[in-house]
Write a protein that holds these residues in place. Structure first.
Motif, PDB file in Angstrom:
ATOM      1  N   UNK A  34       0.767  -1.292  -0.078  1.00  0.00           N
ATOM      2  CA  UNK A  34      -0.182   0.053   0.154  1.00  0.00           C
ATOM      3  C   UNK A  34       0.950   1.351   0.171  1.00  0.00           C
ATOM      4  N   UNK A  35       1.716   1.216   0.560  1.00  0.00           N
ATOM      5  CA  UNK A  35       2.633   2.605   0.854  1.00  0.00           C
ATOM      6  C   UNK A  35       3.499   2.618  -0.449  1.00  0.00           C
ATOM      7  N   UNK A  36       3.878   1.601  -0.944  1.00  0.00           N
ATOM      8  CA  UNK A  36       4.674   1.825  -2.378  1.00  0.00           C
ATOM      9  C   UNK A  36       3.711   2.269  -3.430  1.00  0.00           C
ATOM     10  N   UNK A  37       2.505   1.671  -3.521  1.00  0.00           N
ATOM     11  CA  UNK A  37       1.365   2.126  -4.564  1.00  0.00           C
ATOM     12  C   UNK A  37       1.211   3.401  -4.367  1.00  0.00           C
ATOM     13  N   UNK A  38       1.056   3.969  -3.192  1.00  0.00           N
ATOM     14  CA  UNK A  38       0.292   5.348  -2.709  1.00  0.00           C
ATOM     15  C   UNK A  38       1.447   6.264  -3.175  1.00  0.00           C
ATOM     16  N   UNK A  39       2.867   5.846  -2.864  1.00  0.00           N
ATOM     17  CA  UNK A  39       3.995   6.521  -3.070  1.00  0.00           C
ATOM     18  C   UNK A  39       4.086   6.817  -4.748  1.00  0.00           C
ATOM     19  N   UNK A  40       3.705   5.917  -5.473  1.00  0.00           N
ATOM     20  CA  UNK A  40       4.005   5.952  -7.060  1.00  0.00           C
ATOM     21  C   UNK A  40       2.823   6.890  -7.513  1.00  0.00           C
ATOM     22  N   UNK A  41       1.786   7.008  -6.650  1.00  0.00           N
ATOM     23  CA  UNK A  41       0.686   8.065  -7.019  1.00  0.00           C
ATOM     24  C   UNK A  41       0.918   9.581  -6.502  1.00  0.00           C
ATOM     25  N   UNK A  42       1.972   9.487  -5.290  1.00  0.00           N
ATOM     26  CA  UNK A  42       2.105  10.900  -4.741  1.00  0.00           C
ATOM     27  C   UNK A  42       3.595  10.812  -4.643  1.00  0.00           C
ATOM     28  N   UNK A  43       4.060  11.084  -5.616  1.00  0.00           N
ATOM     29  CA  UNK A  43       5.749  11.318  -5.538  1.00  0.00           C
ATOM     30  C   UNK A  43       6.198  12.659  -4.921  1.00  0.00           C
ATOM     31  N   UNK A  44       7.460  12.610  -4.444  1.00  0.00           N
ATOM     32  CA  UNK A  44       7.886  13.920  -3.808  1.00  0.00           C
ATOM     33  C   UNK A  44       7.064  14.376  -2.666  1.00  0.00           C
ATOM     34  N   UNK A  45       6.592  13.267  -1.710  1.00  0.00           N
ATOM     35  CA  UNK A  45       5.780  13.679  -0.685  1.00  0.00           C
ATOM     36  C   UNK A  45       6.249  13.455   0.723  1.00  0.00           C
ATOM     37  N   UNK A  46       5.675  14.150   1.857  1.00  0.00           N
ATOM     38  CA  UNK A  46       6.285  13.761   2.929  1.00  0.00           C
ATOM     39  C   UNK A  46       5.399  12.665   3.648  1.00  0.00           C
TER      40      UNK A  46
END
Length: 138
Positions: A34-46
């Motif tokens: 879930x974290x990797x998939x979400x990071x793919x959708x929300x790059x450059x995020x805190x």
């Protein structure tokens, strides 16, 4: 210097988080996926920006759990961490190499095509009147 804030990022259609984790020799868990998939959708995020998006898919996710997944991802080469003095750490999935622009106005991190890697200072796409990131002149 040409710039673009829409560089190819691994998106939901192009990422199989489970496969990326297996290739890195990591155990596949729901939280990691879930974290990797979400990071793919929300790059450059805190982490703070990532948390509500992760919780949309994994209701009881904690800040600590996200930090742990990101730290494991960084160690395995799946995630890139940006440490900039005075700015919260930001994360993105590893992928095609590209440069970044750190906004001197709001602290946002944008991907830019400059022919350079690393972090440049300038004005991000959100603060710029024309909607494009603009690196500061050297």
């Amino acid at each position: 210097m040409p710039t673009s804030s829409t560089l190819p990022q691994p998106g939901p259609a192009s990422i199989d988080a489970g496969e990326r984790l297996r290739r890195a020799g990591l155990r596949v868990t729901t939280a990691r996926q879930v974290v990797l998939e979400t990071l793919a959708e929300q790059p450059h995020t805190t982490v703070a920006e990532l948390l509500p998006h992760v919780r949309d898919r994994l209701r009881f996710a904690s800040t600590r759990a996200i930090h742990d997944v990101l730290a494991t991802g960084v160690a395995a080469g799946l995630v890139r961490r940006f440490d900039t003095v005075g700015v919260a750490q930001r994360y993105e999935l590893t992928g095609p190499e590209h440069g970044h622009l750190l906004c001197t106005n709001c602290g946002r991190l944008d991907a830019v095509c400059t022919g350079e890697q690393g972090i440049l200072a300038g004005v991000c796409s959100h603060c710029s009147p024309d909607g494009l990131p603009h690196p500061a002149a050297h």
